[in-house]
Design a protein around this motif. Sequence first.
Motif, PDB file in Angstrom:
ATOM      1  N   PRO A  17       0.828  -1.212   0.000  1.00  0.00           N
ATOM      2  CA  PRO A  17       0.000   0.000   0.000  1.00  0.00           C
ATOM      3  C   PRO A  17       0.862   1.262   0.000  1.00  0.00           C
ATOM      4  CG  PRO A  17      -0.821  -1.568   1.616  1.00  0.00           C
ATOM      5  CD  PRO A  17       0.468  -2.105   1.099  1.00  0.00           C
ATOM      6  N   GLN A  18       0.629   2.135  -0.985  1.00  0.00           N
ATOM      7  CA  GLN A  18       1.392   3.367  -1.090  1.00  0.00           C
ATOM      8  C   GLN A  18       0.658   4.577  -0.520  1.00  0.00           C
ATOM      9  OE1 GLN A  18       1.977   1.898  -4.793  1.00  0.00           O
ATOM     10  NE2 GLN A  18       3.485   0.750  -3.639  1.00  0.00           N
ATOM     11  N   GLY A  19      -0.525   4.387  -0.047  1.00  0.00           N
ATOM     12  CA  GLY A  19      -1.292   5.502   0.476  1.00  0.00           C
ATOM     13  C   GLY A  19      -2.357   5.939  -0.509  1.00  0.00           C
ATOM     14  N   VAL A  20      -3.264   6.764  -0.010  1.00  0.00           N
ATOM     15  CA  VAL A  20      -4.365   7.255  -0.825  1.00  0.00           C
ATOM     16  C   VAL A  20      -4.090   8.722  -1.135  1.00  0.00           C
ATOM     17  CG1 VAL A  20      -6.850   7.645  -0.907  1.00  0.00           C
ATOM     18  CG2 VAL A  20      -5.945   5.654   0.285  1.00  0.00           C
ATOM     19  N   LYS A  21      -4.211   9.085  -2.403  1.00  0.00           N
ATOM     20  CA  LYS A  21      -3.994  10.477  -2.823  1.00  0.00           C
ATOM     21  C   LYS A  21      -5.322  11.068  -3.265  1.00  0.00           C
ATOM     22  CE  LYS A  21       0.785   9.941  -4.315  1.00  0.00           C
ATOM     23  NZ  LYS A  21       1.160   8.710  -3.723  1.00  0.00           N
ATOM     24  N   LEU A  22      -5.583  12.294  -2.870  1.00  0.00           N
ATOM     25  CA  LEU A  22      -6.831  12.980  -3.197  1.00  0.00           C
ATOM     26  C   LEU A  22      -6.529  14.268  -3.954  1.00  0.00           C
ATOM     27  CD1 LEU A  22      -8.618  12.712   0.269  1.00  0.00           C
ATOM     28  CD2 LEU A  22      -8.850  11.170  -1.653  1.00  0.00           C
ATOM     29  N   TRP A  23      -7.240  14.494  -5.044  1.00  0.00           N
ATOM     30  CA  TRP A  23      -7.140  15.726  -5.818  1.00  0.00           C
ATOM     31  C   TRP A  23      -8.530  16.285  -6.043  1.00  0.00           C
ATOM     32  CZ3 TRP A  23      -4.016  11.608  -7.499  1.00  0.00           C
ATOM     33  CH2 TRP A  23      -2.658  11.860  -7.593  1.00  0.00           C
ATOM     34  N   THR A  24      -8.597  17.579  -6.306  1.00  0.00           N
ATOM     35  CA  THR A  24      -9.824  18.168  -6.849  1.00  0.00           C
ATOM     36  C   THR A  24      -9.467  18.706  -8.228  1.00  0.00           C
ATOM     37  OG1 THR A  24      -9.343  20.282  -5.784  1.00  0.00           O
ATOM     38  CG2 THR A  24     -10.884  18.807  -4.649  1.00  0.00           C
ATOM     39  N   GLN A  25     -10.444  18.703  -9.104  1.00  0.00           N
ATOM     40  CA  GLN A  25     -10.226  19.191 -10.454  1.00  0.00           C
ATOM     41  C   GLN A  25     -11.461  19.961 -10.875  1.00  0.00           C
ATOM     42  OE1 GLN A  25      -9.763  16.122 -13.422  1.00  0.00           O
ATOM     43  NE2 GLN A  25      -8.393  17.408 -14.635  1.00  0.00           N
ATOM     44  N   VAL A  40      -7.063   8.196  -5.680  1.00  0.00           N
ATOM     45  CA  VAL A  40      -6.136   7.221  -6.257  1.00  0.00           C
ATOM     46  C   VAL A  40      -5.459   6.452  -5.124  1.00  0.00           C
ATOM     47  CG1 VAL A  40      -4.057   6.936  -7.653  1.00  0.00           C
ATOM     48  CG2 VAL A  40      -5.707   8.687  -8.245  1.00  0.00           C
ATOM     49  N   GLY A  41      -5.329   5.126  -5.289  1.00  0.00           N
ATOM     50  CA  GLY A  41      -4.566   4.332  -4.330  1.00  0.00           C
ATOM     51  C   GLY A  41      -5.377   3.338  -3.525  1.00  0.00           C
ATOM     52  N   LEU A  42      -6.674   3.250  -3.744  1.00  0.00           N
ATOM     53  CA  LEU A  42      -7.486   2.297  -2.974  1.00  0.00           C
ATOM     54  C   LEU A  42      -7.206   0.847  -3.384  1.00  0.00           C
ATOM     55  CD1 LEU A  42     -10.958   4.088  -2.785  1.00  0.00           C
ATOM     56  CD2 LEU A  42      -9.248   3.885  -0.999  1.00  0.00           C
ATOM     57  N   ALA A  43      -6.852   0.627  -4.638  1.00  0.00           N
ATOM     58  CA  ALA A  43      -6.607  -0.742  -5.117  1.00  0.00           C
ATOM     59  C   ALA A  43      -5.391  -1.362  -4.449  1.00  0.00           C
ATOM     60  CB  ALA A  43      -6.428  -0.758  -6.626  1.00  0.00           C
TER      61      ALA A  43
END
Length: 187
Positions: free
Chosen positions: A102-110, A122-125
Amino acid sequence: MAEVDAKNFLEYCGPQPGVKYPIQVLYCGECGLPVEYCENYPNYEKCKAWLEKNVPDEFEKLKVDKEEDVSGGDSKEEGEEKKKRQTRGGKAIMKTKKKIEPQGVKLWTQTRGKKKKVTIVVGLASYEIDLKEASKFFAGKFSCGSSISAEDEIVIQGDVKDDLFDILPEKWKIIDEDDIEDCGEKK
């Protein structure tokens, strides 16, 4: 290659000598095909059993024909094994998934359009979380649209990044609050 006379090819020559008309065709009770074609049926063993039980004389003819074909054909070597019959559809080879740390979960807004925003997760898988289930959960929780856009990317309609910091560790215990990273605005 032998040339075919086009004039005589389509011309009807009448009844063939040595053939008794009308031609009687024997159909297999297992597959419903003429007995000559049973060998192309996926369950050929069942057809052979039916033929042996119900029409033993035809079964013997087919058996003798097969033995002549095998012994007469010099294309096969003695040591070569027979090819196994492949059933319709075959067996798919299951690909083993690599264990990903697990690399962690990343969150963005666009920004979409002028005023609309979407949140990208990104990163839940890498935590072995089913993305389809997670997408459905987000859509129900935030009453909005949510979809899987890439191999490990979920797009949620609306700016819900702040809420995800609380919801992700609560829903999935394997995700720690420290593993969630806010990456800001994505262009």
